[in-house]
Design a protein around this motif. Structure first.
Motif, PDB file in Angstrom:
ATOM      1  N   ARG A   8       1.077  -1.186   0.274  1.00  0.00           N
ATOM      2  CA  ARG A   8      -0.138  -0.049   0.055  1.00  0.00           C
ATOM      3  C   ARG A   8       0.912   1.266  -0.127  1.00  0.00           C
ATOM      4  NH1 ARG A   8      -5.304  -0.544   1.878  1.00  0.00           N
ATOM      5  NH2 ARG A   8      -5.457   2.083   0.914  1.00  0.00           N
ATOM      6  N   LEU A   9       1.696   1.044   0.092  1.00  0.00           N
ATOM      7  CA  LEU A   9       2.865   2.526   0.378  1.00  0.00           C
ATOM      8  C   LEU A   9       3.070   3.409  -0.577  1.00  0.00           C
ATOM      9  CD1 LEU A   9       5.828   0.636   2.006  1.00  0.00           C
ATOM     10  CD2 LEU A   9       4.037   2.470   2.553  1.00  0.00           C
ATOM     11  N   ASP A  10       2.896   2.618  -2.116  1.00  0.00           N
ATOM     12  CA  ASP A  10       2.916   3.748  -2.811  1.00  0.00           C
ATOM     13  C   ASP A  10       1.445   4.552  -3.118  1.00  0.00           C
ATOM     14  OD1 ASP A  10       5.353   3.420  -3.379  1.00  0.00           O
ATOM     15  OD2 ASP A  10       4.863   1.191  -5.233  1.00  0.00           O
ATOM     16  N   ASP A  11      -0.070   4.148  -2.166  1.00  0.00           N
ATOM     17  CA  ASP A  11      -0.958   4.646  -2.502  1.00  0.00           C
ATOM     18  C   ASP A  11      -0.796   6.344  -2.997  1.00  0.00           C
ATOM     19  OD1 ASP A  11      -1.597   2.028  -2.765  1.00  0.00           O
ATOM     20  OD2 ASP A  11      -3.412   1.600  -1.585  1.00  0.00           O
ATOM     21  N   ARG A  12      -1.838   6.667  -3.410  1.00  0.00           N
ATOM     22  CA  ARG A  12      -1.945   8.270  -3.285  1.00  0.00           C
ATOM     23  C   ARG A  12      -2.276   8.556  -1.668  1.00  0.00           C
ATOM     24  NH1 ARG A  12       2.343   9.767  -5.348  1.00  0.00           N
ATOM     25  NH2 ARG A  12       0.871  12.436  -4.623  1.00  0.00           N
ATOM     26  N   THR A  13      -2.531   9.671  -1.543  1.00  0.00           N
ATOM     27  CA  THR A  13      -3.089  10.271  -0.039  1.00  0.00           C
ATOM     28  C   THR A  13      -3.756  11.724  -0.555  1.00  0.00           C
ATOM     29  OG1 THR A  13      -1.337  12.202   0.945  1.00  0.00           O
ATOM     30  CG2 THR A  13      -0.918   9.808   1.262  1.00  0.00           C
ATOM     31  N   PRO A  14      -5.051  12.307   0.633  1.00  0.00           N
ATOM     32  CA  PRO A  14      -5.779  13.257   0.140  1.00  0.00           C
ATOM     33  C   PRO A  14      -4.180  14.669   0.456  1.00  0.00           C
ATOM     34  CG  PRO A  14      -6.198  11.876   2.152  1.00  0.00           C
ATOM     35  CD  PRO A  14      -5.663  11.304   1.957  1.00  0.00           C
ATOM     36  N   CYS A  15      -3.237  14.700   0.698  1.00  0.00           N
ATOM     37  CA  CYS A  15      -2.627  15.297   1.060  1.00  0.00           C
ATOM     38  C   CYS A  15      -1.608  15.698  -0.379  1.00  0.00           C
ATOM     39  CB  CYS A  15      -1.380  14.912   2.202  1.00  0.00           C
ATOM     40  SG  CYS A  15      -0.386  16.207   2.362  1.00  0.00           S
ATOM     41  N   THR A  16      -1.474  15.999  -1.387  1.00  0.00           N
ATOM     42  CA  THR A  16      -1.534  15.567  -2.685  1.00  0.00           C
ATOM     43  C   THR A  16      -0.824  15.740  -3.303  1.00  0.00           C
ATOM     44  OG1 THR A  16      -1.863  17.250  -3.879  1.00  0.00           O
ATOM     45  CG2 THR A  16      -4.154  16.996  -3.997  1.00  0.00           C
ATOM     46  N   GLU A  17       0.822  16.315  -2.497  1.00  0.00           N
ATOM     47  CA  GLU A  17       1.703  16.023  -2.371  1.00  0.00           C
ATOM     48  C   GLU A  17       3.532  14.582  -2.197  1.00  0.00           C
ATOM     49  OE1 GLU A  17       6.603  18.419  -0.705  1.00  0.00           O
ATOM     50  OE2 GLU A  17       4.184  18.745  -0.075  1.00  0.00           O
ATOM     51  N   TYR A  18       2.514  14.082  -1.559  1.00  0.00           N
ATOM     52  CA  TYR A  18       2.710  12.277  -1.086  1.00  0.00           C
ATOM     53  C   TYR A  18       1.792  11.413  -1.384  1.00  0.00           C
ATOM     54  CZ  TYR A  18       4.928  15.838   2.329  1.00  0.00           C
ATOM     55  OH  TYR A  18       6.526  17.396   2.664  1.00  0.00           O
ATOM     56  N   ASN A  19       2.776  10.039  -1.697  1.00  0.00           N
ATOM     57  CA  ASN A  19       2.440   8.522  -1.866  1.00  0.00           C
ATOM     58  C   ASN A  19       2.041   8.338  -0.120  1.00  0.00           C
ATOM     59  OD1 ASN A  19       3.947   7.566  -1.750  1.00  0.00           O
ATOM     60  ND2 ASN A  19       4.421   7.111  -3.338  1.00  0.00           N
ATOM     61  N   ILE A  20       1.680   6.966   0.063  1.00  0.00           N
ATOM     62  CA  ILE A  20       1.683   6.567   1.796  1.00  0.00           C
ATOM     63  C   ILE A  20       3.781   6.732   2.363  1.00  0.00           C
ATOM     64  CG2 ILE A  20       1.294   4.826   3.190  1.00  0.00           C
ATOM     65  CD1 ILE A  20      -1.558   4.369   1.775  1.00  0.00           C
ATOM     66  N   ARG A  21       3.799   6.115   1.806  1.00  0.00           N
ATOM     67  CA  ARG A  21       5.572   6.048   1.576  1.00  0.00           C
ATOM     68  C   ARG A  21       5.874   7.684   2.211  1.00  0.00           C
ATOM     69  NH1 ARG A  21       7.342   4.428  -1.880  1.00  0.00           N
ATOM     70  NH2 ARG A  21       7.153   1.748  -1.606  1.00  0.00           N
ATOM     71  N   ALA A  22       5.822   8.116   0.892  1.00  0.00           N
ATOM     72  CA  ALA A  22       6.523   9.925   0.890  1.00  0.00           C
ATOM     73  C   ALA A  22       5.899  10.494   2.322  1.00  0.00           C
ATOM     74  CB  ALA A  22       6.078  10.737  -0.143  1.00  0.00           C
TER      75      ALA A  22
END
Length: 201
Positions: A29-43
């Motif tokens: 799941r670490l490459d999934d996007r997040t609502p914080c658009t700058e980051y995927n889960i890993r970032a």
């Protein structure tokens, strides 16, 4: 809303809550996007890890030169342990501060402020990104409401709608939908598109 709560008392709760959620993240799941658009889960986790350590350094008496920035080089199965350790370090640093130290001005690089405000800022940061991570995962753990209430009050006080754009790293305020919980209202205030009825609250 409890706007006078000592932020030192919230560090363990904020970091512990984020750590518990990070521990549920599967490597796929670490490459999934997040609502914080700058980051995927890993970032996102690396960003929160870096900020947690940065504020720990400052609370320990270090300078902005010690700040690690966003952390990227962590094996995919070690994020939970890495974040747990950073949260424990920040909590210990907060416990080591005297009441008087909360009034000391600290240099965060982008701004100078009392230690109390700096610790309040990291509580808000962690609480907001906990919502980001929960939304990205699509899970529904119950979250600590007092953390969200404290963070929203701090955001209202320090990040009015007119304070957006560089160097403030938040998008314009979004409307919070009817029925949004406190975390959803916090997320909307900090520029996320929150949905009504966030699960788990």
């Amino acid at each position: 809303m409890n706007t006078v709560l000592d932020p030192r008392l919230l560090l363990e709760r904020a970091t512990g809550q984020f750590a518990a959620l990070v521990a549920t993240v599967e490597p796929n799941r670490l490459d999934d996007r997040t609502p914080c658009t700058e980051y995927n889960i890993r970032a996102l986790i690396g960003h929160v890890l870096g900020n947690t350590l940065a504020y720990a350094y400052i609370a320990e008496g270090g300078s902005v030169a010690d700040e690690p920035g966003d952390i990227k080089e962590v094996p995919d199965d070690d994020w939970a342990a890495a974040y747990k350790a950073s949260g424990e370090r920040l909590t210990a640093a907060g416990r080591g501060l005297t009441d008087g130290a909360l009034d000391n001005i600290v240099d965060l690089g982008f701004a100078k402020m009392p230690m109390r405000a700096a610790l309040s800022a990291i509580v808000m940061e962690i609480a907001t990104h906990t919502w980001d991570l929960r939304e990205a995962l699509g899970t529904s753990p119950e979250l600590d409401q007092e953390l969200a209430e404290f963070s929203l009050a701090y955001a209202h006080d320090t990040l009015p709608p007119t304070r957006r754009g560089a160097p403030v790293p938040f998008e314009p305020v979004q409307p919070a939908p009817e029925g949004a919980d406190t975390y959803g209202r916090l997320a909307a205030w900090l520029g996320r598109k929150a949905s009504a009825g966030t699960p788990g609250i």
